[in-house]
Design a protein around this motif. Structure first.
Motif, PDB file in Angstrom:
ATOM      1  N   HIS A   1       0.819  -1.208   0.000  1.00 12.66           N
ATOM      2  CA  HIS A   1       0.000   0.000   0.000  1.00 12.66           C
ATOM      3  C   HIS A   1       0.856   1.261   0.000  1.00 12.66           C
ATOM      4  O   HIS A   1       0.510   2.247  -0.653  1.00 12.66           O
ATOM      5  CB  HIS A   1      -0.952  -0.006   1.189  1.00 12.66           C
ATOM      6  CG  HIS A   1      -2.053  -1.011   1.051  1.00 12.66           C
ATOM      7  ND1 HIS A   1      -2.862  -1.365   2.092  1.00 12.66           N
ATOM      8  CD2 HIS A   1      -2.473  -1.746   0.000  1.00 12.66           C
ATOM      9  CE1 HIS A   1      -3.739  -2.268   1.697  1.00 12.66           C
ATOM     10  NE2 HIS A   1      -3.509  -2.526   0.425  1.00 12.66           N
TER      11      HIS A   1
ATOM     12  N   HIS B   1       2.096   1.825  -3.528  1.00 16.23           N
ATOM     13  CA  HIS B   1       0.998   2.319  -4.372  1.00 16.23           C
ATOM     14  C   HIS B   1       0.675   3.776  -4.040  1.00 16.23           C
ATOM     15  O   HIS B   1       0.453   4.588  -4.940  1.00 16.23           O
ATOM     16  CB  HIS B   1      -0.259   1.471  -4.209  1.00 16.23           C
ATOM     17  CG  HIS B   1      -0.196   0.156  -4.909  1.00 16.23           C
ATOM     18  ND1 HIS B   1       0.171   0.015  -6.229  1.00 16.23           N
ATOM     19  CD2 HIS B   1      -0.465  -1.093  -4.466  1.00 16.23           C
ATOM     20  CE1 HIS B   1       0.120  -1.265  -6.567  1.00 16.23           C
ATOM     21  NE2 HIS B   1      -0.244  -1.962  -5.511  1.00 16.23           N
ATOM     22  N   LEU B   2       0.657   4.107  -2.766  1.00 13.82           N
ATOM     23  CA  LEU B   2       0.386   5.481  -2.339  1.00 13.82           C
ATOM     24  C   LEU B   2       1.398   6.445  -2.952  1.00 13.82           C
ATOM     25  O   LEU B   2       1.029   7.470  -3.549  1.00 13.82           O
ATOM     26  CB  LEU B   2       0.427   5.581  -0.812  1.00 13.82           C
ATOM     27  CG  LEU B   2       0.339   6.980  -0.229  1.00 13.82           C
ATOM     28  CD1 LEU B   2      -1.079   7.508  -0.360  1.00 13.82           C
ATOM     29  CD2 LEU B   2       0.779   6.978   1.227  1.00 13.82           C
TER      30      LEU B   2
ATOM     31  N   LEU C   1       0.303   9.201  -5.860  1.00 13.90           N
ATOM     32  CA  LEU C   1       0.453  10.625  -5.572  1.00 13.90           C
ATOM     33  C   LEU C   1       1.468  11.272  -6.512  1.00 13.90           C
ATOM     34  O   LEU C   1       1.256  12.384  -7.005  1.00 13.90           O
ATOM     35  CB  LEU C   1       0.851  10.842  -4.112  1.00 13.90           C
ATOM     36  CG  LEU C   1      -0.247  10.560  -3.088  1.00 13.90           C
ATOM     37  CD1 LEU C   1       0.316  10.630  -1.668  1.00 13.90           C
ATOM     38  CD2 LEU C   1      -1.406  11.525  -3.245  1.00 13.90           C
TER      39      LEU C   1
ATOM     40  N   ALA D   1       2.567  11.895   2.168  1.00  8.82           N
ATOM     41  CA  ALA D   1       1.165  11.845   1.750  1.00  8.82           C
ATOM     42  C   ALA D   1       0.463  13.174   2.020  1.00  8.82           C
ATOM     43  O   ALA D   1      -0.261  13.691   1.155  1.00  8.82           O
ATOM     44  CB  ALA D   1       0.450  10.701   2.460  1.00  8.82           C
TER      45      ALA D   1
ATOM     46  N   SER E   1      -0.619  15.593  -1.024  1.00 11.27           N
ATOM     47  CA  SER E   1      -2.062  15.816  -1.135  1.00 11.27           C
ATOM     48  C   SER E   1      -2.382  17.303  -1.167  1.00 11.27           C
ATOM     49  O   SER E   1      -3.228  17.749  -1.953  1.00 11.27           O
ATOM     50  CB  SER E   1      -2.798  15.148   0.019  1.00 11.27           C
ATOM     51  OG  SER E   1      -2.691  13.753  -0.058  1.00 11.27           O
TER      52      SER E   1
END
Length: 102
Positions: free
Chosen positions: A9, A12-13, A17, A62, A66
Motif C-alpha cells: 500500500h 501504491h500510495l 500521488l 502523503a 495531497s
C-alpha cells in the motif's frame, strides 16, 4: 507486520500521488516511473531497513503531496471532463491496429 505498515500500500500510495502530481503539472502521464527503484525498495521493505523511509515520512509525504495536488487542481489546464469521443476514436484505432497484426 515487520514494519507496522502494509508495504504494498505504501508503494501504491507513493506511485499514485507522484503520478497525480505529474498529470496535473505536465498534462501527461508517463507509464515508465522514474522512481521505480524507490518504489521497489518501498515494497520490499529495503527503504525501511536502510532508513531512507519510515512511517512518519510516509505520512509526511502523503500529507504534503495531497496539499500540493489540491492546489494544482485549481490551476491546472486540464479539462473538467474527458473527451469521450476522442477516447473512443483512439480505442477503436488501437483495436484495429491490434487486429491487423493477427
Amino acid at each position: 507486520k515487520k514494519f507496522g505498515v502494509d508495504l504494498k500500500h505504501v508503494s501504491h500510495l507513493v506511485r499514485l500521488l507522484t503520478k497525480g502530481k505529474e498529470i496535473l503539472t505536465t498534462g501527461t502521464y508517463t507509464v515508465d516511473c522514474s522512481n521505480n527503484g524507490e518504489l521497489r525498495m518501498l515494497r520490499s521493505g529495503e527503504a525501511f531497513i536502510n532508513g531512507s523511509w519510515d512511517f512518519d515520512r510516509v505520512i509526511e509525504f502523503a500529507e504534503k503531496t495531497s496539499q500540493e495536488l489540491e492546489s494544482l487542481v485549481k490551476t491546472c489546464s486540464l479539462p473538467d471532463q474527458p473527451d469521450s469521443n476522442k477516447i473512443k476514436k483512439i480505442t477503436y484505432q488501437m483495436i484495429m491496429k491490434f487486429n491487423e497484426g493477427r
